[in-house]
Scaffold this motif. Structure first.
Motif, short mmCIF file in Angstrom:
data_model
loop_
_atom_site.label_atom_id
_atom_site.label_comp_id
_atom_site.label_asym_id
_atom_site.label_seq_id
_atom_site.Cartn_x
_atom_site.Cartn_y
_atom_site.Cartn_z
N VAL A 249 39.17 51.24 -12.53
CA VAL A 249 39.46 50.32 -11.46
C VAL A 249 39.23 48.95 -11.97
O VAL A 249 37.97 48.63 -12.44
CB VAL A 249 38.56 50.69 -10.21
N PHE A 250 40.13 48.21 -12.00
CA PHE A 250 40.08 46.62 -12.27
C PHE A 250 40.21 45.70 -11.22
O PHE A 250 41.29 45.77 -10.49
CB PHE A 250 41.14 46.41 -13.24
N LYS A 251 38.84 45.33 -10.42
CA LYS A 251 38.84 44.72 -9.32
C LYS A 251 39.04 43.24 -9.42
O LYS A 251 37.87 42.67 -9.91
CB LYS A 251 37.78 45.34 -8.60
N GLU A 252 39.98 42.69 -9.01
CA GLU A 252 39.86 40.87 -8.97
C GLU A 252 39.48 40.54 -10.35
O GLU A 252 38.63 39.74 -10.49
CB GLU A 252 38.83 40.46 -7.97
N CYS A 253 40.23 41.02 -11.58
CA CYS A 253 40.13 40.53 -12.70
C CYS A 253 41.05 39.74 -13.21
O CYS A 253 42.41 40.06 -12.98
CB CYS A 253 39.70 41.65 -13.65
N GLN A 254 40.86 38.60 -13.76
CA GLN A 254 41.84 37.66 -14.25
C GLN A 254 42.24 37.92 -15.72
O GLN A 254 41.78 37.71 -16.65
CB GLN A 254 41.61 36.36 -14.19
N GLY A 255 43.18 38.93 -15.79
CA GLY A 255 43.61 39.49 -16.96
C GLY A 255 44.01 40.85 -16.85
O GLY A 255 44.34 41.52 -15.83
N GLY A 256 44.05 41.49 -18.11
CA GLY A 256 44.58 43.11 -18.03
C GLY A 256 44.31 43.87 -19.19
O GLY A 256 43.45 43.54 -20.06
N VAL A 257 44.81 45.15 -19.29
CA VAL A 257 44.74 45.86 -20.44
C VAL A 257 45.73 45.32 -21.40
O VAL A 257 47.08 45.60 -21.07
CB VAL A 257 44.93 47.49 -20.03
N VAL A 258 45.41 45.09 -22.64
CA VAL A 258 46.58 44.59 -23.58
C VAL A 258 46.55 45.60 -24.72
O VAL A 258 45.60 45.55 -25.60
CB VAL A 258 46.05 43.18 -23.88
N LEU A 259 47.75 45.98 -24.83
CA LEU A 259 47.69 47.00 -26.06
C LEU A 259 48.36 46.02 -27.13
O LEU A 259 49.69 46.26 -27.45
CB LEU A 259 49.05 47.68 -25.74
N ASN A 275 44.00 41.86 -5.26
CA ASN A 275 43.55 41.37 -4.11
C ASN A 275 43.95 39.86 -4.07
O ASN A 275 43.20 38.93 -3.39
CB ASN A 275 42.04 41.27 -3.90
N ASN A 276 45.23 39.45 -4.69
CA ASN A 276 45.79 38.15 -4.63
C ASN A 276 44.87 36.97 -5.08
O ASN A 276 44.96 35.92 -4.85
CB ASN A 276 46.06 37.79 -3.01
N LYS A 277 44.04 37.62 -6.05
CA LYS A 277 43.37 36.48 -6.94
C LYS A 277 44.04 35.94 -8.14
O LYS A 277 44.67 36.79 -8.83
CB LYS A 277 42.14 37.19 -7.65
N THR A 278 44.08 34.63 -8.25
CA THR A 278 44.94 33.99 -9.18
C THR A 278 44.82 34.64 -10.68
O THR A 278 43.62 34.85 -10.93
CB THR A 278 44.59 32.79 -9.20
N GLY A 279 45.84 35.12 -11.37
CA GLY A 279 45.72 35.44 -12.62
C GLY A 279 45.57 36.91 -12.83
O GLY A 279 45.36 37.40 -14.07
N THR A 280 45.45 37.76 -11.60
CA THR A 280 45.29 39.00 -11.90
C THR A 280 46.51 39.68 -12.42
O THR A 280 47.55 39.65 -11.92
CB THR A 280 44.83 39.60 -10.71
N GLY A 281 46.21 40.48 -13.50
CA GLY A 281 47.38 41.04 -14.05
C GLY A 281 47.49 42.61 -14.14
O GLY A 281 46.61 43.15 -13.31
N TYR A 298 48.32 46.56 -7.26
CA TYR A 298 48.05 46.24 -6.08
C TYR A 298 47.53 44.87 -5.95
O TYR A 298 46.85 44.51 -6.24
CB TYR A 298 46.91 46.91 -5.31
N ASN A 299 48.40 43.97 -5.22
CA ASN A 299 48.47 42.40 -4.94
C ASN A 299 47.89 41.87 -6.25
O ASN A 299 47.04 40.96 -6.31
CB ASN A 299 47.18 42.31 -4.00
N CYS A 300 48.57 42.05 -7.43
CA CYS A 300 48.37 41.52 -8.73
C CYS A 300 49.49 40.36 -8.72
O CYS A 300 50.66 40.48 -8.64
CB CYS A 300 48.61 42.57 -9.94
#
Length: 752
Positions: A249-259, A275-281, A298-300
C-alpha cells in the motif's frame, strides 16, 4: 523410513537445543566475544540500555534449522545512538528488536549486510527493528540506512521513519555475483514520513544501479506500507531485472514505483492511495518485459512523470543511465478511480524519441466523477495494443479503439471503492499471453476488466493497517503537538533568555517595549512565534554591517512573525532572517502573517545553501520602503537540481516602494527527480519600485502560479517577471493588472 528420518531430525534438534546457550552481553566488547563463540541455536541477548558509538559486527554462522539469534533483552529497549552501525556478514543470523535513534552512521550504512567488503551475509534476517531520524547532521552527506548485500536475506516487520539526509533508505547492491540473483525478501515493513529532499537520491528503496541494470536481482518487495514517502519522484526505483513488487500500500506518497532500468519486473496487486494529495503517482514504465497487473490507483493526482501510470518514450541506442525503449510490456486488469490522466509516450522530446512497441494495454477500468480526461499522448501510439478497457461515461475525451464507455458502479472496500460493470465482456487475453502469465506466477488474467477482487483488497488493506512495522513502536508518538509558552519580553535580554531557557520547546515571544537594541545575532533554537499586542511600530536596532544576519532559524525549527509592526531601518546586517547555515539535514518552516515591516535595508529573508524549508507562507503583510531584496532562495547554483523551499505561498500582501527583488527562487540543473518548488503568488499589490534585477525571478521552479496581482510602476524600464527553465515545468500567470510596469520574460512552459 520416513518415521526414522523424522525421529532423527527431532533427536538432532533436541540435542542442539540441550546445548544451545543464552549469552547476555552488556557492551560491544562482550557482544564481539559472544559472536566469536556462538553456535547454531544460540541466543545472544543485548542488555537493555543505551549503546553509544558502537560498531556491531556479526560474522557467526547458524543453520537453516538452528539460526543464531541476536536479540534485544526487551524489544525497543536496546537504544543504539551516537555514531553507530550494524554489520552482518555471517549466515542464518536473526537480529531482533533494536532501536536506532539520536545518531547517525556517517558515510556508512546504518545496517550493512557485509563486513569489510569481503564477507557478505546469506540467509540473515533483521526483524522488529526501528530506524528513526538517524540522519547525518549535514543534508548533503549521503548514506544509506540499509545496504543489502549477499543472498536470501530478509527485512521484515521493521519501521523506518524520518530519513532527511541525502541517500536511498534501503539499497539492494548488485556489485558482484555474491549479491546477484539474491531473492531478498523485504516484507511487512512500515516506510514513512520522508519529507521532500529537494534533490535527487530521496528514494525509499532502490534495487541496483544503472551499470548493473542487466543483472537479475529477483528481490521481492511485498506486503509493506509506504506512507508520506515524498523524498522524490521515485519511491521504489528498480534498476535490475526479475523483481516483484506485490501487495503493498502506497498511502499519500508523492511519487511512485519506477521501473527505471532492467527488464522483466512485475508490479502486482498493489494499492496506490493518493487521497488527492499533490504529486501522488503510481507506476512509471521503462525498458522491456515489464508486467503491471491487478493494481488499484485511487485518487492519485500526479502529472507528468508522476502520473498514475506513465509509459515512457526511450532514447535511441540509449546508454544505461538514460531511457531504454519500452517493449514487450503488459498492463492489464488495473483500476483507476478519480485519477489524473495517465501518460503514453511520456517524456517525448528530441532525445527521448523512440515510442513504445509491443505493449499490450488490456482489461483496465477507469472511473471518474472528477476528471474529464483519461489519458495524454505525446508520440506515435501504433506500438501499443488497446483492448477490453472500460471507462465510465463521465470522461468527455474521444477515446481510442480498445476503450469502451459504460456505466461503472463502485464497490466500497474499506477506505477505497473499486469500479465494476455488470456488462458481459469478451476475453481479450490471448493464449500466448496467458501462458506467459502462468510462467511468471501471475494469477490467470481475468477477462473482466479491472482489478476487482474484494478478498485480495481486504487482505492488502488489513495487512497494511495491522501487520506492517514493529508492534512496540508507535509512529504516532513522534507527532505529539506541543503548546506554545507565552513569554512577555521587555528587553533584548528577555528575548535571549526565552530562547536559551531549557524549560520550553515552543515559545511565543511577546514584544512589550518600543525599542530593542541587539549587540549580537540571535539563533532561533526553538519553535518560535514573535508577536506584539502593540499597534505602534517597534524599532529593532542591530548596527553591525559585518554580521550575516540578526536572526538565524536553526535546523528543524519554525519561526512565525505575526500580528506585529516592525521598523527595521537600523538592522544593518547583511540579512534580517536567514536559515541554518550548517547545511543541516533537518527542515524548517517560516511564516509571516498580519504584519507590517518598514524601511528594510538588509535582505529580509534568505535561505542558506543546502537548507530546506518545507513551507514558507507570507499572508496579509505590508512592506514599506525596502532598499534590499525581500525573499531570496537562490543560492543553489550547483546545477544538480537542489533547491531551498518546497512550498511557498505569498498572498494578500502589499509591497510599497520596493527597490529590490521581492522573490527569487533557483533550482539549477536538469534533474527530473523532484516535484518542487511550488510557488503561489496571488492577490498581492506591488506599488512603485525599481531594481536592476527582475522583481520576481523563477529559474527551475517546477510549478508556479502568479494570479490576481496588481503591479503599478514596478520596474518600469526593466524586467518585472522572468522565467527560466532547463526541464519541463508548469507556470500559470493570469488575471494580473500591469500599470506602467516592466516586461515579462516567458518561456514555452508559461500559460496565461
Amino acid at each position: 523410513m520416513l518415521k526414522t528420518c523424522i525421529a532423527l531430525i527431532v533427536f538432532v534438534l533436541t540435542g542442539y537445543q540441550s546445548v544451545a546457550k543464552k549469552i547476555v552481553v552488556k557492551n560491544n566488547t562482550e557482544l564481539s566475544s559472544a559472536n566469536e563463540i556462538a553456535q547454531p541455536g544460540d541466543e545472544i541477548i543485548l542488555q537493555n540500555g543505551t549503546w553509544t558509538n558502537v560498531q556491531i559486527k556479526l560474522s557467526c554462522n547458524g543453520t537453516a534449522l538452528l539460526p543464531i539469534y541476536v536479540k534485544a533483552q526487551t524489544q525497543g529497549k536496546v537504544i543504539i545512538n551516537g555514531e553507530s552501525a550494524l554489520y552482518v556478514g555471517g549466515a542464518y543470523i536473526v537480529i531482533d528488536g533494536l532501536l536506532f535513534t539520536d545518531g547517525y552512521a556517517a558515510k556508512n550504512a546504518v545496517i550493512n549486510f557485509r563486513i569489510n567488503n569481503d564477507k557478505v551475509a546469506t540467509h540473515c534476517r533483521v526483524t522488529n527493528t526501528v530506524i528513526n531520524d538517524y540522519n547525518n547532521p549535514k543534508r548533503l552527506d549521503e548514506n544509506y540506512w540499509i545496504a543489502l548485500y549477499g543472498q536470501n536475506n530478509r527485512i521484515d516487520h521493521c519501521s523506518f521513519l524520518n530519513k532527511k539526509n541525502m541517500g536511498v533508505l534501503l539499497a539492494v547492491i548488485l556489485n558482484d555475483d555474491r549479491s546477484r540473483k539474491n531473492y531478498h525478501e523485504i516484507d511487512h515493513n512500515y516506510f514513512g514520513i520522508r519529507l521532500p529532499l529537494a534533490s535527487n537520491s530521496g528514494e525509499i528503496i532502490r534495487i541496483g544501479v544503472s551499470e548493473h541494470c542487466e543483472f537479475y536481482s529477483n528481490t521481492q518487495i511485498t506486503d509493506n506500507l509506504f506512507e508520506h514517502c515524498d523524498g522524490e519522484t521515485e519511491i521504489i526505483s528498480v534498476k535490475s531485472c526479475g523483481n516483484l513488487i506485490k501487495n503493498n500500500v502506497f498511502k499519500e506518497c508523492q511519487g511512485g514505483v519506477v521501473l527505471r532500468h532492467g527488464n522483466n519486473n512485475i508490479v502486482l496487486k498493489n494499492i496506490f492511495y493518493g487521497n488527492n494529495k499533490t504529486g501522488t503517482g503510481g507506476v512509471r514504465i521503462i525498458n522491456k518485459g515489464q508486467w503491471v497487473v491487478n493494481n488499484v490507483f485511487y485518487n492519485c493526482i500526479g502529472v507528468g512523470f508522476r502520473s498514475p501510470m506513465s509509459i515512457m518514450n526511450g532514447v535511441p541506442n540509449s546508454p544505461a543511465n538514460r531511457y531504454l525503449p519500452v517493449s514487450e510490456v503488459v498492463v492489464a486488469n488495473n483500476s483507476f478511480i478519480n485519477c489524473t490522466p495517465i501518460s503514453f509516450c511520456e517524456g517525448s522530446d528530441a532525445e527521448r524519441s523512440v515510442p513504445p512497441k509491443n505493449v499490450q494495454f488490456i482489461n483496465n477500468t477507469f472511473y471518474s466523477n472528477t476528471q474529464k480526461k483519461l489519458y495524454n499522448t505525446f508520440d506515435d501510439m501504433s506500438g501499443i495494443t488497446f483492448a477490453g478497457n472500460v471507462a465510465s461515461n463521465f470522461y468527455n475525451q474521444k477515446l481510442m479503439n480498445g476503450f469502451a464507455t459504460d456505466i461503472l458502479l463502485l464497490k466500497k472496500v474499506s477506505y477505497i471503492a473499486i469500479p465494476y460493470s455488470k456488462g458481459v465482456f469478451n476475453n481479450v487475453v490471448s493464449d500466448s499471453l496467458q501462458i506467459i502469465s502462468e510462467q511468471k506466477n501471475i494469477p490467470i488474467l481475468n477477462k473482466k476488466p479491472g482489478a476487482f477482487n474484494e478478498a485480495n483488497m481486504v487482505a492488502v488493506i488489513k495487512n497494511a493497517a495491522t501487520n506492517c512495522g514493529t508492534i512496540w513502536f508507535k509512529k504516532d508518538d513522534i507527532n505529539v503537538v506541543q503548546l506554545y509558552t507565552r513569554i512577555l519580553c521587555k528587553t533584548t535580554d528577555d528575548i535571549k533568555n526565552a530562547i536559551t531557557s531549557n524549560n520550553q520547546q515552543n515559545i511565543e515571544i511577546v514584544l512589550t517595549a518600543t525599542n530593542y537594541n541587539f549587540k549580537t545575532p540571535i539563533q532561533i533554537t526553538k519553535n518560535t512565534i514573535i508577536t506584539s499586542n502593540q499597534k505602534n511600530s517597534i524599532n529593532l536596532i542591530f548596527n553591525d554591517t559585518n554580521a550575516a544576519y540578526l536572526l538565524e532559524l536553526k535546523a528543524g525549527k519554525s519561526l512565525q512573525l505575526k500580528n506585529i509592526n516592525l521598523n527595521i531601518a537600523m538592522v544593518t546586517s547583511k540579512a534580517f532572517v536567514v536559515t541554518d547555515t550548517s547545511q543541516s539535514s533537518h527542515h524548517n518552516k517560516f511564516y509571516v502573517a498580519n504584519a507590517h515591516f518598514s524601511n528594510v535595508v538588509a535582505t529580509f529573508f534568505k535561505a542558506s545553501k543546502t537548507n530546506v524549508l518545507d513551507t514558507v507562507k507570507i499572508n496579509n503583510v505590508t512592506f514599506n520602503n525596502s532598499q534590499a531584496a525581500l525573499f531570496l532562495f537562490n543560492d543553489e547554483t550547483d546545477e544538480k537540481g537542489y533547491y531551498n523551499v518546497e512550498n511557498l505561498i505569498c498572498s494578500n500582501n502589499t509591497f510599497n516602494n520596493i527597490n529590490g527583488t521581492i522573490l527569487s527562487v533557483l533550482r539549477s540543473g536538469k534533474d527530473e527527480s523532484t516535484l518542487g518548488p511550488t510557488i503561489t503568488f496571488t492577490n498581492n499589490s506591488i506599488n512603485n519600485g525599481n531594481t536592476n534585477n527582475p522583481i520576481i525571478h523563477f529559474e527551475g521552479v517546477q510549478f508556479s502560479t502568479i494570479k490576481n496581482n496588481v503591479f503599478k510602476n514596478a520596474n518600469t524600464n526593466g524586467t518585472l517577471i522572468q522565467y527560466k527553465d532547463a526541464v519541463r515545468a508548469q507556470h500559470i500567470i493570469k488575471y494580473n493588472q500591469y500599470l506602467q510596469s516592466g516586461a515579462i520574460i516567458k518561456n514555452k512552459y508559461v500559460t496565461e
